[in-house]
Enzyme design. Structure first.
Site, mmCIF file in Angstrom:
data_model
loop_
_atom_site.group_PDB
_atom_site.id
_atom_site.type_symbol
_atom_site.label_atom_id
_atom_site.label_comp_id
_atom_site.label_asym_id
_atom_site.label_seq_id
_atom_site.Cartn_x
_atom_site.Cartn_y
_atom_site.Cartn_z
ATOM 1 N N GLU A 131 0.043 -0.848 5.902
ATOM 2 C CA GLU A 131 1.104 -0.283 6.722
ATOM 3 C C GLU A 131 0.901 1.206 6.869
ATOM 4 O OE1 GLU A 131 4.893 1.171 8.241
ATOM 5 O OE2 GLU A 131 3.960 1.772 6.392
ATOM 6 N N ASP A 162 0.851 -1.197 0.000
ATOM 7 C CA ASP A 162 0.000 0.000 0.000
ATOM 8 C C ASP A 162 0.885 1.245 0.000
ATOM 9 O OD1 ASP A 162 0.787 -0.632 2.688
ATOM 10 O OD2 ASP A 162 -0.786 0.672 3.478
HETATM 11 ZN ZN LIG Z 1 6.843 2.127 4.244
#
Ligand SMILES: [Zn+2]
Length: 397
Positions: free
Chosen positions: A140, A75
């Site tokens: 994340e 992501d």
């Molecule tokens: Zn990162």
């Protein structure tokens, strides 16, 4: 076609618009790279109340130990002002030796290089004697609730055990070879509220001014320093990040004042011992302080942010020496072993196996025109390939 070219791998990944929490085709693209190499690939969807469902990926090559994990995320953060980019944020255009795109360094680039490195290793030597796995999350840059923590738990529940982990986040400040992260500071946040009595600024004896109290309490948090640093860590540091009263009138003493703080702490402390120290400082300051010239006690409340990040330090020589040696063999530079910077998903992985972090140069991460030198992709792939050979050599010995 085997994915031995990190530049082609990265172009494919950048063209997938995987802005948190969207999968954007990035995990499918990664799966398509790993399957021909012999990896068994699992796509794991994690859910929780109040957060978006997140797609994650776990892939393993081999069934025996020793077991090396590569961890990261596909992501990316939002592109910001798209018109401000000199090349499209999902274009993977190359200009002047640099590839443009959101995630180029943070951290699709690291994944692209590790895939190329393992593909080259297999092409030259066959699969490593042991296992290699990819633990890749799509969460994340988001709330990080349905990402690495749940994926680790899922894998551990089905019996996965690892001997070491490399996280491919960008760790180099200026140049490839600058820095390996072997630990991270902890992070703890809280909010303090002081309640007073609202009143007229000309009649302070009829009011209790919480602004006095919030200043006394925040001063006690900022001074003296919590410690002077340790062998592996810089000094713990607390910053008061806001003081809020919300009062628009100059002649009114407000009823309430709040302040928030964040502390990045080293291995002198645990989150628990630090909470105790902060509470003790606040209690002392409150007992000594006053909301009025003629004395009115300071009463405060504190609320802690959920889920502090715990401090950790990795002391696994086989892992650190393999990586450090690979960096030096390829770049001729001896990387600094550092614990600086923010938190990363390594803080979750450390509960399962020793973990270190090494990736690209971080200068343009999260910025408009995020980009990576194409030559760095080749160099990082060489480093990762050397590391893989070296670590399996060490671990088997
Ligand atoms: Zn990162």
């Amino acid at each position: 076609m085997t994915p031995t070219d990190p530049i082609a791998n990265l172009a494919t990944l950048i063209r997938c618009p995987s802005v948190t929490p969207a999968e954007g085709g990035a995990l499918s693209a990664l799966e398509a790279m790993l399957k021909p190499l012999g990896f068994a690939v699992d796509r794991v969807v994690a859910k929780d109340v109040g957060t978006p469902d997140i797609e994650n990926l776990y892939a393993r090559l081999g069934t025996e130990g020793p077991h090396l994990m590569f961890a990261g995320h596909t992501d990316v953060v939002p592109v910001g002002d798209e018109a401000a980019w000199s090349h499209g944020p999902f274009s993977a255009d190359i200009a002047n030796g640099e590839m443009y795109g959101r995630g180029a360094v943070d951290m699709k680039g690291g994944i692209a290089c590790f895939v190329a490195a393992i593909a080259r290793h297999i092409e030259k030597h066959g699969p490593p004697k042991g296992s290699v796995s990819f633990l890749i999350t799509g969460d994340e840059e988001g709330p990080a609730i349905n990402g690495t923590t749940k994926l680790l738990q899922w894998a551990a529940d089905k019996g996965e055990r690892w001997d070491a982990c490399l996280v491919g986040e960008p760790t180099n400040p200026d140049q490839l070879g600058d820095m390996i992260k072997i630990g991270r500071r902890g992070s703890l946040s809280g909010r303090i509220t002081v309640n007073g009595v609202q009143g007229h600024a000309a009649y302070p004896h009829l009011a209790d001014n919480p602004v006095r109290g919030i200043l006394q309490l925040t001063q006690a948090l900022m001074d003296p320093p919590f410690d002077n640093g340790t062998e592996s860590f810089q000094a713990s540091n607390l910053e008061v990040t806001t003081i809020d009263v919300g009062n628009s009138a100059v002649n009114v003493i407000p009823a309430k004042a709040t302040a928030a703080f964040n502390i990045r702490f080293n291995d002198t402390w645990t989150a628990e011992s630090l909470m105790a120290e902060i509470t003790a400082r606040l209690d002392r300051a409150a007992a000594a302080g006053s909301l009025r010239q003629d004395r009115a006690p300071v009463r405060y409340e504190i609320t802690w942010a959920e889920r502090p990040s715990h401090v950790f330090l990795t002391r696994n020589n086989a892992l650190i020496d393999s990586l450090s040696g690979a960096v030096e063999a390829v770049t001729g530079r001896q990387p600094k072993l550092s614990t600086t910077g923010g938190t990363s998903d390594a803080r979750f992985i450390k509960d399962y196996c020793p973990v270190v972090e090494f990736g690209l140069v971080g200068q343009t991460m999260h910025m408009v025109d995020e980009r990576v030198a194409v030559s760095d992709l080749e160099t990082l792939t060489d480093i990762y390939e050397t590391f893989i050979s070296s670590w399996f050599g060490h671990a088997a010995a």
